[in-house]
Write a protein that holds these residues in place. Structure first.
Motif, mmCIF file in Angstrom:
data_model
loop_
_atom_site.group_PDB
_atom_site.id
_atom_site.type_symbol
_atom_site.label_atom_id
_atom_site.label_comp_id
_atom_site.label_asym_id
_atom_site.label_seq_id
_atom_site.Cartn_x
_atom_site.Cartn_y
_atom_site.Cartn_z
ATOM 1 N N TYR A 260 -2.758 -3.034 1.637
ATOM 2 C CA TYR A 260 -3.850 -3.348 0.711
ATOM 3 C C TYR A 260 -3.804 -2.398 -0.496
ATOM 4 O O TYR A 260 -3.887 -2.816 -1.650
ATOM 5 C CB TYR A 260 -5.187 -3.208 1.441
ATOM 6 C CG TYR A 260 -6.364 -3.533 0.559
ATOM 7 C CD1 TYR A 260 -6.677 -4.851 0.257
ATOM 8 C CD2 TYR A 260 -7.144 -2.520 0.009
ATOM 9 C CE1 TYR A 260 -7.746 -5.154 -0.567
ATOM 10 C CE2 TYR A 260 -8.216 -2.817 -0.810
ATOM 11 C CZ TYR A 260 -8.503 -4.143 -1.096
ATOM 12 O OH TYR A 260 -9.553 -4.447 -1.915
ATOM 13 N N VAL A 261 -3.657 -1.121 -0.224
ATOM 14 C CA VAL A 261 -3.675 -0.125 -1.306
ATOM 15 C C VAL A 261 -2.423 -0.236 -2.171
ATOM 16 O O VAL A 261 -2.488 -0.223 -3.399
ATOM 17 C CB VAL A 261 -3.810 1.302 -0.722
ATOM 18 C CG1 VAL A 261 -3.702 2.349 -1.824
ATOM 19 C CG2 VAL A 261 -5.134 1.444 0.013
ATOM 20 N N ARG A 262 -1.308 -0.395 -1.518
ATOM 21 C CA ARG A 262 -0.020 -0.365 -2.225
ATOM 22 C C ARG A 262 0.055 -1.375 -3.369
ATOM 23 O O ARG A 262 0.633 -1.105 -4.411
ATOM 24 C CB ARG A 262 1.083 -0.628 -1.191
ATOM 25 C CG ARG A 262 2.392 -1.167 -1.723
ATOM 26 C CD ARG A 262 3.222 -0.086 -2.375
ATOM 27 N NE ARG A 262 4.527 -0.585 -2.705
ATOM 28 C CZ ARG A 262 4.889 -1.020 -3.908
ATOM 29 N NH1 ARG A 262 4.032 -1.021 -4.894
ATOM 30 N NH2 ARG A 262 6.117 -1.447 -4.127
ATOM 31 N N HIS A 263 -0.523 -2.538 -3.179
ATOM 32 C CA HIS A 263 -0.325 -3.601 -4.166
ATOM 33 C C HIS A 263 -1.478 -3.751 -5.149
ATOM 34 O O HIS A 263 -1.511 -4.706 -5.921
ATOM 35 C CB HIS A 263 -0.021 -4.927 -3.451
ATOM 36 C CG HIS A 263 1.266 -4.873 -2.694
ATOM 37 N ND1 HIS A 263 2.492 -4.934 -3.323
ATOM 38 C CD2 HIS A 263 1.532 -4.678 -1.376
ATOM 39 C CE1 HIS A 263 3.460 -4.809 -2.421
ATOM 40 N NE2 HIS A 263 2.902 -4.658 -1.232
ATOM 41 N N GLU A 264 -2.408 -2.794 -5.140
ATOM 42 C CA GLU A 264 -3.497 -2.865 -6.108
ATOM 43 C C GLU A 264 -2.960 -2.476 -7.495
ATOM 44 O O GLU A 264 -2.329 -1.427 -7.657
ATOM 45 C CB GLU A 264 -4.609 -1.880 -5.691
ATOM 46 C CG GLU A 264 -5.788 -1.853 -6.633
ATOM 47 C CD GLU A 264 -6.632 -3.148 -6.571
ATOM 48 O OE1 GLU A 264 -6.536 -3.889 -5.571
ATOM 49 O OE2 GLU A 264 -7.364 -3.389 -7.548
ATOM 50 N N PRO A 265 -3.196 -3.309 -8.520
ATOM 51 C CA PRO A 265 -2.710 -2.916 -9.858
ATOM 52 C C PRO A 265 -3.295 -1.552 -10.263
ATOM 53 O O PRO A 265 -4.496 -1.323 -10.127
ATOM 54 C CB PRO A 265 -3.248 -4.040 -10.761
ATOM 55 C CG PRO A 265 -3.424 -5.215 -9.838
ATOM 56 C CD PRO A 265 -3.837 -4.636 -8.509
ATOM 57 N N GLY A 266 -2.417 -0.661 -10.693
ATOM 58 C CA GLY A 266 -2.854 0.683 -11.084
ATOM 59 C C GLY A 266 -2.444 1.757 -10.093
ATOM 60 O O GLY A 266 -2.461 2.937 -10.418
ATOM 61 N N VAL A 267 -2.054 1.346 -8.890
ATOM 62 C CA VAL A 267 -1.638 2.335 -7.879
ATOM 63 C C VAL A 267 -0.157 2.656 -8.075
ATOM 64 O O VAL A 267 0.676 1.749 -8.068
ATOM 65 C CB VAL A 267 -1.871 1.800 -6.446
ATOM 66 C CG1 VAL A 267 -1.264 2.745 -5.407
ATOM 67 C CG2 VAL A 267 -3.354 1.604 -6.191
ATOM 68 N N ASP A 268 0.161 3.935 -8.245
ATOM 69 C CA ASP A 268 1.569 4.337 -8.317
ATOM 70 C C ASP A 268 2.077 4.776 -6.943
ATOM 71 O O ASP A 268 3.027 4.220 -6.425
ATOM 72 C CB ASP A 268 1.749 5.474 -9.332
ATOM 73 C CG ASP A 268 1.455 5.014 -10.749
ATOM 74 O OD1 ASP A 268 1.700 3.820 -11.053
ATOM 75 O OD2 ASP A 268 0.973 5.824 -11.559
ATOM 76 N N VAL A 269 1.416 5.803 -6.378
ATOM 77 C CA VAL A 269 1.889 6.372 -5.114
ATOM 78 C C VAL A 269 0.784 6.242 -4.065
ATOM 79 O O VAL A 269 -0.360 6.618 -4.314
ATOM 80 C CB VAL A 269 2.231 7.871 -5.281
ATOM 81 C CG1 VAL A 269 2.664 8.483 -3.949
ATOM 82 C CG2 VAL A 269 3.312 8.059 -6.337
ATOM 83 N N VAL A 270 1.136 5.704 -2.899
ATOM 84 C CA VAL A 270 0.200 5.678 -1.770
ATOM 85 C C VAL A 270 0.531 6.879 -0.894
ATOM 86 O O VAL A 270 1.625 6.954 -0.317
ATOM 87 C CB VAL A 270 0.369 4.397 -0.920
ATOM 88 C CG1 VAL A 270 -0.645 4.385 0.224
ATOM 89 C CG2 VAL A 270 0.243 3.155 -1.780
ATOM 90 N N LEU A 271 -0.389 7.815 -0.806
ATOM 91 C CA LEU A 271 -0.163 8.961 0.083
ATOM 92 C C LEU A 271 -0.461 8.544 1.517
ATOM 93 O O LEU A 271 -1.442 7.834 1.771
ATOM 94 C CB LEU A 271 -1.082 10.126 -0.297
ATOM 95 C CG LEU A 271 -0.786 10.809 -1.630
ATOM 96 C CD1 LEU A 271 -1.875 11.829 -1.946
ATOM 97 C CD2 LEU A 271 0.589 11.473 -1.612
ATOM 98 N N PHE A 272 0.379 8.990 2.434
ATOM 99 C CA PHE A 272 0.062 8.829 3.861
ATOM 100 C C PHE A 272 0.150 10.219 4.481
ATOM 101 O O PHE A 272 1.013 11.019 4.120
ATOM 102 C CB PHE A 272 1.029 7.847 4.554
ATOM 103 C CG PHE A 272 2.460 8.326 4.561
ATOM 104 C CD1 PHE A 272 3.301 8.061 3.496
ATOM 105 C CD2 PHE A 272 2.941 9.073 5.623
ATOM 106 C CE1 PHE A 272 4.615 8.527 3.489
ATOM 107 C CE2 PHE A 272 4.257 9.548 5.632
ATOM 108 C CZ PHE A 272 5.092 9.276 4.551
ATOM 109 N N GLY A 273 -0.783 10.495 5.398
ATOM 110 C CA GLY A 273 -0.763 11.792 6.081
ATOM 111 C C GLY A 273 -0.498 11.548 7.544
ATOM 112 O O GLY A 273 -1.131 10.689 8.150
ATOM 113 N N THR A 274 0.414 12.310 8.132
ATOM 114 C CA THR A 274 0.695 12.116 9.560
ATOM 115 C C THR A 274 1.405 13.331 10.149
ATOM 116 O O THR A 274 2.062 14.092 9.444
ATOM 117 C CB THR A 274 1.573 10.848 9.778
ATOM 118 O OG1 THR A 274 1.615 10.552 11.167
ATOM 119 C CG2 THR A 274 2.974 10.996 9.231
ATOM 120 N N GLY A 275 1.267 13.449 11.463
ATOM 121 C CA GLY A 275 2.052 14.443 12.178
ATOM 122 C C GLY A 275 3.023 13.751 13.120
ATOM 123 O O GLY A 275 3.592 14.400 14.001
ATOM 124 N N SER A 276 3.179 12.448 12.938
ATOM 125 C CA SER A 276 3.967 11.660 13.901
ATOM 126 C C SER A 276 5.127 10.953 13.190
ATOM 127 O O SER A 276 4.922 10.238 12.211
ATOM 128 C CB SER A 276 3.030 10.629 14.554
ATOM 129 O OG SER A 276 3.714 9.449 14.898
#
Ligand SMILES: NC(=O)c1ccc[n+]([C@@H]2O[C@H](COP(=O)([O-])OP(=O)(O)OC[C@H]3O[C@@H](n4cnc5c(N)ncnc54)[C@H](OP(=O)(O)O)[C@@H]3O)[C@@H](O)[C@H]2O)c1
Length: 319
Positions: A260-276
């Motif tokens: 959902y976030v990735r394809h919103e116009p205006g989004v360059d980088v989608v940050l993801f946080g994980t330890g896995s």
């Protein structure tokens, strides 16, 4: 991996960026070892991620520094941040500059690519723009960082008032903001300005805890339904977002959330946080998948486009 141009910085960055803070802090919050955290950073690079976001307060700069020590400096975009120390009433030029120098030491680099002012509330913005930004730009001239960025304090700025202003000021090359399935404020409040002014964007909170913990999603939906903010039938479902999971749609809620976030116009980088490592692999796969079907996106806009301040929980303070 897919790469995109990071606004007017001109940097080519991966559309998936590794967030080294949040609830996971590369696994350190859950007690993982430093070696494990280093392995998460290196694993991200192996999967094509070339942008890493950390901050003085995350306690992950040293790990990032160690992970990147043997990597060519120009192959990774390093972003870090300085914040107002807890308990201080105002941002202070002196402490922000000290923080920048300390970050460079911990990261073992002579410059970072993006230096961000962390979690700036709307009522601090005038001061930050007038006093802190000029002092930071003098440090930029000395070569300590290449681009200046700013990040919001999402739980304290539901209307994204600060970034609505900052993204039009011509000072900040990058902006970090909250945007997710149930917090769509940025669509009107921030992205039109960042796109018009060439400000590179990093989104946070795509999943956070609300789309990672089924009980939290269910409790949140019950509260919203009780307040008359979403249809009651959503709160009666075991998984209130199960309508997104179908053939041709998402494979599960976290998959839906990142796509959902990735394809919103205006989004360059989608940050993801994980330890896995497993989550990292599936998250990157999700970020690289096509958009959710139009009908699902339209339904999400109708159901949740009016919501404010949902799913923006802060992690518990570090011990
Ligand atoms: N004001 C600011 O400047 C600010 C504020 C917040 C965040 N940030 C930045 O934004 C980054 C991203 O935010 P975030 O860390 O909240 O990221 P996020 O990607 O929205 O959420 C990550 C959380 O979801 C869990 N998760 C991730 N993938 C999963 C999966 N496939 N299945 C189930 N659970 C999953 C993670 O736990 P696991 O470890 O179990 O995967 C983690 O607790 C931060 O790391 C930080 O760099 C900046």
């Amino acid at each position: 991996m897919d790469y995109t141009t990071f606004g007017r910085t001109g940097l080519r960055v991966s559309v998936a960026g590794l967030g080294c803070g949040g609830f996971s802090r590369l696994g350190l919050t859950a007690g993982a070892s430093e070696d494990h955290a280093i392995g998460i950073v290196r694993g991200a690079l192996d999967l094509g991620v070339n942008i890493v976001d950390t901050a003085s307060v995350y306690g992950t700069e040293e790990v990032v520094g160690k992970a990147l020590r043997d990597v060519p400096r120009d192959s990774v975009v390093i972003c870090t941040k300085a914040s107002k120390p807890a308990g201080d009433k105002h941002f202070s030029v002196e402490k922000i500059l000290e923080s920048l120098d300390a970050s460079l030491k911990r990261l073992q680099v002579d410059h970072v690519d993006v230096f961000q002012l962390h979690a700036v509330p709307p009522d601090a913005y005038d001061y930050v723009r007038a006093e802190i930004a000029p002092a930071l730009l003098r440090e930029k001239e000395k070569g300590k960082f290449r681009f200046l960025g700013i990040t919001e304090t999402a739980p304290n700025d539901h209307e994204q008032e600060m970034l609505g202003r900052a993204s039009q000021d011509g000072i900040w090359d990058t902006a970090m903001l909250a945007f997710h399935l149930m917090d769509q404020v940025a669509r009107n409040q921030v992205f039109p300005h960042t796109m018009a002014h060439g400000v590179g964007t990093l989104t946070m909170f795509a999943v956070r805890s609300i789309f990672a913990r089924p009980d939290q999603l269910s409790d949140t939906m019950k509260g919203l339904a009780a307040a008359g903010l979403v249809p009651a039938e959503l709160a009666q479902r075991g998984n209130p977002l199960d309508f997104l999971v179908h053939e041709g749609g998402a494979s599960n809620v976290t998959d839906a959330a990142y796509r959902y976030v990735r394809h919103e116009p205006g989004v360059d980088v989608v940050l993801f946080g994980t330890g896995s490592h497993e989550h990292m692999r599936t998250n990157i796969q999700s970020i690289l998948k096509p958009p959710l079907p139009d009908a699902d996106r339209a339904r999400l806009a109708t159901l949740f486009g009016h919501l404010r301040g949902v799913g923006l929980q802060l992690p518990p303070p570090r011990a």
